[in-house]
Scaffold this active site. Structure first.
Site, PDB file in Angstrom:
ATOM      1  CE  LYS A 117     -14.722  89.211  76.213  1.00  0.00           C
ATOM      2  NZ  LYS A 117     -14.009  90.487  76.423  1.00  0.00           N
ATOM      3  CB  SER A 175     -15.539  92.926  73.692  1.00  0.00           C
ATOM      4  OG  SER A 175     -14.614  92.638  74.730  1.00  0.00           O
ATOM      5  CB  SER A 189     -13.918  94.740  76.932  1.00  0.00           C
ATOM      6  OG  SER A 189     -13.813  95.183  75.608  1.00  0.00           O
TER       7      SER A 189
END
Lengths: 492, 97, 489
Positions: free
Chosen positions: A80, A155, A179
């Site tokens: 990420k 997210s 997330s």
């Protein structure tokens, strides 16, 4: 070798050890797959192919010399875009950090490198991890591989979508209010948030310090366990990290699951749940009952207060954590600033996207003079009550089962202009962050429209091995881990 | 909290150092008002005598011992990342105290 | 109207640690810009603070020196404000729970003259808390430059109660505080290097009134004389406002030492909303009571206690002790020398007179005065010098010459005396001949001496001393001359 990219870690290690293929072959396969589907999925913000191949080559050399570093050696791990990797861009999907290159490694990345993992790509996300759909990225809009018109969740949408689409073997994301678990559920993969403090936050760009945790995405529970083993560990650079003996999570899966008491909180099965989601999760619960586990109805009475508590604490901490992005040392600087205050105001006005601004403003407001007691302090007290709910529940049960999300993946743009309804999509996941507990999302069904459904398994603090085992038992008796989205067909 | 749900958006934006257009301000004010009304749920619960929870675990006494110097960055690291630098220092518009 | 000034001071002191408050980056004054940074110091995304335990302990030690109560728990808050020298745009500080609470410090007011001890009183402290220093801004004509070397250096902020009542009391307080901190080794408190900085809150009230008037906060006071001038300027300014019937505005003012005026800092007024909240990245530290007790037992002697001991135990006068105890190095040097040779008065005299003169003479050559540690002088040098004078090996006169030499070369007195042949001549036959010659050449002085003018003998000593190059022992010489004059009658 064509479907190496959809293999699991055990299969890949066997092939690497048998010299059926090399780590470079594996990386090539993942790269080719990524290039083939990326125009549809848009999971990546950037990727350094040359660097990944170099790492794979190094892994092959180690293996040839008999110095393989273990289960992750040579395995591509997607990252990420919120974790610092030395020499790679660290943008947090924000214009604010468009040209920032990290000059140091996050501790989790150091751990992965020490395990021989191939650090692969910068995965898309909501800007600074603020969002539930990955629509708040300044760079691209990631699609749900199961339905390209739908959001992948957020997210960590890029982390979930890339694993589902075969663009990496496993990936890491971060989870502040869901997330990891929410996009894992929406993309039909396994996603896990460990106990707060188990994995180091050093090098994770902070959103809400008291809630953020790093965790794995994988297509199987065992792959998630293998990746988790590498991620966790005490870090003297993170004062909130916990000094505990390392556990062998993947080995724990080999044991037969003992008969457990599994809690089902009534508050999570009320009016807000989509009927298909509810049915799939209840069916999974029935399976556990049929296997001889005891299902106990429990109550988490303060559940409905989680959203306000979370959005007060998270935005307050974020308003302070994101103050460092000011246009002075490394972040976006407005070309239109005549004095220092304009430099701050314009750089931040231009650099941050809408949702980030909204949360910073909200967080600034709740901390501002006269409101601290009514909002932040009160939220921290209610946070104690939420934690107490879990403490009481875990006196009766070994793990808690809930839907991960109230609904399956929704359409792009559906909630963009309604922040409150977007915030409510985290309603089942955020209490876990507030209480600091471990939880994972496991695929337990598909809707009629072929959208994945996830079930959340919440454990006691440091109960990672337990919830992985609970998930593994279900997974081994169902076919969901073998389902693949129809990306290839859509291309042809 | 109900009488306080009106945000002075100009004041808060100035505290947060974020420039907002008039349209942004109007839109944000409305959205934040909805969110603050939603936050009023918190008033339903009695928190007298409840300790605020700041950390997930009650960990204490974490520090660095020994006061031994660690590695430092070379000047080029900051020079490279800074939007503007001169003489190995970061340049900003003149700060008037 | 007659006003009384009420002053409260906030003093920032850089703790003398090798590394920063929240990272292992080293700090030393005067390093090249931005050479003492790391990811934490620059506030890079993803970085986290880790407490430097040494800084906490040094601050606790400072608190104990000042009689503060040490908090049970050391906790951290974020003070949120934007400033380009602040890497995170929040400062880690202790708002809710300072590490040290209360306390007081003994100060000495100026005496009637420099040689007379002034009255002592105690000034109450409110708190001492720890925080991190920001970086340093340098302003050019058209922009500002930032050096982050200083960012993250541990600072102790000492806050007094508003109970200083004149500018000279403020000066006496700062001198006492500075000296005490230097004695404790917690900071060097060099104001020129920014190791000690001061803000002053000043208000006036009609004499006799209890309630405090509106105060202003004076910033940027980077020398003790600046503090004095700024307070005096502010007293005058506020008195004029009050006399004209206006009200003093509560504000922050910046002292401009070059122009000798203070200016309102309106820009800093608009947002005093620091949005303090507990830092979520740092865990509370429970202070170890046993460890605090050990620290308390091992505290160094406070300067005024030391001064009183010197006066009582060694019978040293105020003129000497006030110099010795105002200089930590000198006072420690004194103690060490005393351990080698027990002659407090003679040793103190060499240190306060000869040594300080030599140190100062270095500054006359354009350089700043040498500090004791920069010289080659050792306690052993002074001990040996006093010993050879007391044993009569050399005269006090010669000793001054030896002192200058040993200050310059670092050689020990005995080796200087030997290599230069400076030991007193006790060869009586040679001296007797010289004395007789002097008596013969100065009948007038001999006459005067005989008439009872004892001092006239000096005219006879001079030529003998000159002939022996000062090596004749003055006491023996005195005796011999008298004997020869008397026997010559």
């Amino acid at each position: 070798m064509s479907d190496l990219f959809y293999s699991n870690i055990s299969e890949l290690q066997a092939g690497l050890n048998n010299k059926t293929f090399t780590a470079v072959d594996l990386m090539q396969s993942v790269i080719e797959r990524t290039e083939a589907v990326e125009s549809e999925v848009n999971a990546f913000i950037s990727r350094d192919i040359e660097d990944a191949l170099k790492q794979a080559e190094a892994s092959d050399k180690r293996r040839l010399a008999g110095a393989s570093l273990g289960a992750l050696d040579g395995i591509p791990v997607g990252i990420k875009d919120i974790m610092a990797v030395k020499g790679q861009p660290l943008r947090c999907a924000s214009k604010m950090l468009e040209s920032f290159v990290a000059p140091y490694d996050a501790t989790c990345i150091e751990h992965l490198k020490a395990s021989g993992a191939v650090i692969w790509g910068r995965l898309n996300m909501d800007e600074f991890a603020m969002g539930s759909s990955t629509e708040n990225s300044a760079f691209s809009q990631t699609a749900n591989p199961w339905n390209l018109d739908c959001i992948p969740g957020g997210s960590s949408g890029g982390s979930a979508a890339s694993v589902a689409a075969g663009q990496t073997i496993v990936s890491i994301g971060t989870d502040t209010g869901g997330s990891i678990r929410q996009p894992a559920a929406l993309c039909g993969v396994v996603g896990m948030k460990p106990t707060y403090g188990l994995a180091s936050r050093y090098g994770l760009v902070a959103f809400a310090s008291s809630l953020d945790q790093v965790g794995p995405f994988a297509r199987t529970v065992k792959d998630a366990a293998i990746l988790l083993e590498s991620l966790v560990g005490y870090d003297p650079k993170d004062s909130t990290s916990l000094n505990r003996p390392k556990e062998n999570y993947s080995k724990a899966l080999e044991q037969p699951l003992r008969k457990l008491k599994l809690g089902v909180p009534s508050e999570f099965f009320g009016d807000g749940v989509d009927p298909e989601v509810k049915a799939a999760v209840e069916k999974a619960i029935d399976w556990y009952r049929s296997e001889g586990h005891t299902i106990v109805e429990i109550s988490l009475p303060h559940s409905e207060l989680c959203v306000p508590v979370y959005y007060i604490i998270a935005t307050a901490e974020a308003s302070s954590n994101l103050a460092r992005f000011d246009g002075v040392r490394y972040s976006h600087r407005s070309s239109d600033a005549g004095n220092i205050n304009e430099l701050f105001n314009k750089s931040r006005g231009e650099g941050f996207g809408e949702e980030v601004k909204r949360r910073i403003i909200l967080g600034t407001y709740v901390l501002s003079s006269g409101y601290y007691d009514a909002y932040y302090l009160r939220a921290q007290k209610v946070r104690s009550l939420i934690r107490n709910d879990f403490d009481q529940a875990f006196e009766q049960v070994d793990a808690i089962l809930t839907p991960t999300t109230p609904t399956p993946a929704f359409k792009k743009g559906e909630k963009s202009d309604d922040p409150l309804s977007m915030y409510l999509s985290d309603i089942y996941t955020i209490s876990v962050n507030l209480a600091g507990l471990p939880a994972l999302s496991l695929p337990v069904g598909m809707t009629q429209e072929q959208l994945p459904i996830g079930m959340q398994i919440i454990g006691k603090a440091f109960g990672e091995a337990d919830i992985l085992s609970v998930a593994h038992a279900f997974e081994s008796n169902h076919e969901f881990k073998d389902l693949r989205p129809n990306l290839d067909n859509s291309k042809q | 909290m109900s009488e306080k749900t009106e945000i002075d958006i100009n004041y808060v934006a100035e505290l947060a150092r974020i420039e907002l257009s008039e349209t942004d301000k109007e839109k944000l004010s409305g959205q934040l008002k909805d969110i603050l009304v939603y936050f009023e749920k918190l008033n339903q619960v009695d928190v007298t005598g409840i300790e605020p929870m700041a950390h997930a675990h009650k960990v204490q006494n974490i520090w660095r011992e020994g006061d031994q110097a660690g590695p430092v960055f070379s000047q080029s690291v900051l020079n490279k990342m800074a939007p503007e630098s001169r003489d190995n220092q970061v340049v900003v518009p003149k700060v008037v105290e | 109207m007659k006003y009384e000034v009420v002053i409260g001071l906030e003093i920032h002191v850089q703790l003398k640690t090798k590394t920063k408050m929240f990272s292992a980056a080293p700090y030393n004054y005067g390093a090249e810009p931005n050479t003492l940074t790391d990811p934490v110091v620059l506030g890079l995304p993803g970085t986290l603070p880790v407490l430097n335990y040494t800084a906490i302990e040094k601050c606790a030690e400072l608190g104990l020196m000042l009689g503060c109560k040490i908090a049970d728990v050391c906790k951290w808050d974020r003070k949120n404000y934007f400033y380009p020298d602040s890497p995170k745009n929040y400062q880690l500080t202790q708002n809710e729970q300072p590490l040290c609470v209360g306390g007081s410090i003994e100060i000495e007011m100026p005496g009637a003259s420099r040689n007379i001890e002034g009255a002592h009183r105690w000034v109450e402290l409110n708190r001492i808390h720890l925080e991190e220093d920001p970086g340093k801004l340098t302003h050019t004509a058209f922009d500002s430059l930032i050096d982050f070397n200083r960012a993250g250096v541990p600072l102790a902020e000492i806050v007094t109660e508003p109970n200083l009542y004149s500018s000279s009391e403020a000066v006496a307080f700062l001198n006492a505080l500075r000296n005490l901190i230097i004695f404790s080794g917690i900071s060097d408190c060099d104001m020129e290097k920014g190791q000690m900085r001061c803000d002053a809150n000043v208000s006036l009230r009609p004499k006799g009134l209890e309630t405090l008037g509106t105060r202003t906060e004076m910033k940027n006071l980077n020398s003790i004389s600046n503090v004095k001038s700024a307070i005096e300027y502010e007293m005058k300014r506020q008195a004029e406002i009050l006399d004209s019937g206006d009200k003093v505005i509560q504000e922050t003012r910046r002292w401009d030492a070059a122009k000798n005026i203070s200016l309102s800092l309106r820009s800093k007024e608009e947002a005093h909303d620091y949005r303090y909240f507990p830092d979520p990245d740092l865990m509370p530290v429970v202070m170890d009571k046993a460890r605090i007790e050990v620290l308390n037992q091992m505290l160094p002697e406070r300067p005024f206690d030391r001064q009183r001991r010197y006066q009582k135990d060694y019978d040293l006068p105020y003129t000497i002790t006030s110099v010795l105890c105002a200089n930590h190095q000198l006072s420690d040097f004194f103690e060490e020398t005393l351990g080698l040779y027990n002659a407090p008065k003679a040793i103190a005299n060499y240190l306060v007179n000869d040594l300080l003169r030599e140190l100062a003479s270095n500054s006359e050559q354009g350089a700043s005065a040498l500090s004791l540690s920069e010289t080659k002088l050792k306690p052993q040098s002074i001990a040996e010098l006093v010993e050879v004078v007391e044993s009569g090996l050399i005269s006090k006169q010669i000793a001054k010459e030896v002192f200058v030499e040993m200050f310059a070369s670092g050689a020990l007195p005995k080796s200087i005396i030997e290599s230069k042949g400076l030991s007193q001549s006790n060869d009586s036959s040679e001296i007797e001949a010289l004395c007789l010659e002097a008596i013969a050449n100065n009948p007038k002085a001999v006459g005067q001496f005989k008439d009872g003018n004892i001092k006239a003998i000096n005219a006879l000593k001079g030529p003998v001393m000159k002939a022996t190059q000062g090596k004749a022992n003055p006491a023996i010489l005195d005796e011999l001359l008298q004997k020869l004059i008397e026997s010559g009658e």
